[in-house]
Design an enzyme around this catalytic site. Sequence first.
Site, short mmCIF file in Angstrom:
data_model
loop_
_atom_site.label_atom_id
_atom_site.label_comp_id
_atom_site.label_asym_id
_atom_site.label_seq_id
_atom_site.Cartn_x
_atom_site.Cartn_y
_atom_site.Cartn_z
N ASP A 230 -4.59 -9.30 13.32
CA ASP A 230 -4.49 -7.90 13.72
C ASP A 230 -3.39 -7.74 14.77
O ASP A 230 -3.51 -8.23 15.90
CB ASP A 230 -5.85 -7.44 14.28
N ASN B 251 0.84 -1.20 0.00
CA ASN B 251 0.00 0.00 0.00
C ASN B 251 0.87 1.25 0.00
O ASN B 251 2.10 1.15 -0.04
CB ASN B 251 -0.96 -0.03 1.20
N1 CTP Z 1 -3.34 -2.88 12.44
C1 CTP Z 1 -2.57 -3.94 12.85
N2 CTP Z 1 -2.65 -5.15 12.22
C2 CTP Z 1 -3.52 -5.33 11.19
C3 CTP Z 1 -4.31 -4.24 10.75
C4 CTP Z 1 -4.20 -3.03 11.39
O1 CTP Z 1 -1.78 -3.79 13.80
N3 CTP Z 1 -3.56 -6.52 10.60
C5 CTP Z 1 -3.24 -1.63 13.18
C6 CTP Z 1 -2.64 -0.46 12.43
O2 CTP Z 1 -1.24 -0.41 12.62
C7 CTP Z 1 -3.34 0.72 13.08
C8 CTP Z 1 -4.71 0.17 13.42
O3 CTP Z 1 -4.54 -1.23 13.50
O4 CTP Z 1 -2.73 1.10 14.29
C9 CTP Z 1 -5.82 0.50 12.46
O5 CTP Z 1 -5.42 0.19 11.15
P1 CTP Z 1 -6.37 0.53 9.91
O6 CTP Z 1 -5.74 0.04 8.67
O7 CTP Z 1 -6.80 1.97 9.98
O8 CTP Z 1 -7.68 -0.29 10.26
P2 CTP Z 1 -8.07 -1.78 10.09
O9 CTP Z 1 -8.02 -2.43 11.43
O10 CTP Z 1 -7.30 -2.42 9.00
O11 CTP Z 1 -9.62 -1.64 9.70
P3 CTP Z 1 -10.29 -1.13 8.30
O12 CTP Z 1 -9.36 -1.57 7.22
O13 CTP Z 1 -11.58 -1.81 8.30
O14 CTP Z 1 -10.43 0.35 8.40
#
Ligand code: CTP
Length: 406
Positions: free
Chosen positions: A310, A212
């Site tokens: 996550d 990304n």
């Molecule tokens: N994050 C993480 N591990 C993942 C996904 C996200 O640690 N597999 C963490 C990111 O580093 C950030 C937070 O979670 O601190 C939110 O990440 P974001 O990409 O905004 O959200 P998502 O949890 O991926 O949710 P969505 O894509 O539905 O917005």
Amino acid sequence: MDLSGKHIVLGLTGGIACYKAAELCRALVKEGATVQVVMTEAASQFITPVTMQALSNRPVYASQWDAREGNNMAHINLSREADAILIAPCSADFMAKLAQGRADELLSLMCLARPMGAVPLLIAPAMNREMWAHPATQRNVAQLQADGGVVLGVGSGDQACGETGDGRMLEPQELLQDVIAFFQPKVLVGQQVLVTAGPTFEAIDPVRGITNLSSGKMGFAIARAAQEAGAQVTLVAGPVSLPTPRGVHRVDVKSASNMLLASMEYAQAASIFIATAAVADWRPAQASDQKIKKDGSGETPQLAFVENQDILATVAQLARARSGELFCVGFAAESHDLLAHATAKRIKKGVPLLVGNIGPATFGQDDNALLLVDASGAKEMPRNSKLALARALVSEIASRLPVVSP
Ligand code: CTP
């Protein structure tokens, strides 16, 4: 500019590293400091006062008998105006002089006469590796530190004498970072900070993958700000081409699974976890060992995906298991409805503080705007450089840490 309003007395002593002091002087001035150069007799054998005057835009002082001072007390006047005295380069001989409190020329006299509580002394040693390793020099380093001096360390590598080892003066940019860091409030002393930053890369085959647009700049700025604030910092970085902030321990990873493993390992000893990484939500279910070839039929490969674990939620769970000894901060990269998404995400991830930002407006940029969401509500941090925001965030985090009774 990180040194606006700071007045630095830059002392030069005899050593070939004086050539680097010219660039250091320039870098300090560029960062907003006013610089007053003081040189020893030996230093002016290596670089002329004319060069240093031109770069600092101020007459250079080299003698305690300088009649330009009305009261003829340059050693008092110069040190009273300073926010810090930086000796760069500091020779082995000059360190010995400082350690003994000798004062037979202007620079050492000024160091001895400085008000110790108000004017810190920073020392950038520069010498041959044998001189640096000598017990007498190491004894002087320890004595200078015991006397409240800040010894900034040395570089390693090729030396002017043709030998290789420790003892070179740090590069001007490294010294500049150290001086800037020195002036930052030490709000995270004793903390172990773990930061994730950058994108992850999920392989499809050996030559392709999914990633990304995250540049890693915000996370790297936070790692730098935490280190400046006095913390021990580990930075788990996805594939980015950014220089490692000074004094930060960097662990490079590629995929979300690698990042999870590294984060879980370093979270064991951490007291603060800041998840800024833009972790890929999915990875190809099966990465091919070999490059997927076109077979000429026009058919496209059918990719199946699985969800990545996550990292933030997993570490936050560990934090809860450690009953609040690990303070977790999440980020939310959103495209719209920042407050609503950030508020919901804080609860979903189970963290005390969540920092929202608009992803497309910040990816790759040097500035950003943040929205801090915690249990008591939301607070905006208006658009600023990522480093300025990182420093402000570090201070917000410090103010939320549990107070440890002595
Ligand atoms: N994050 C993480 N591990 C993942 C996904 C996200 O640690 N597999 C963490 C990111 O580093 C950030 C937070 O979670 O601190 C939110 O990440 P974001 O990409 O905004 O959200 P998502 O949890 O991926 O949710 P969505 O894509 O539905 O917005």
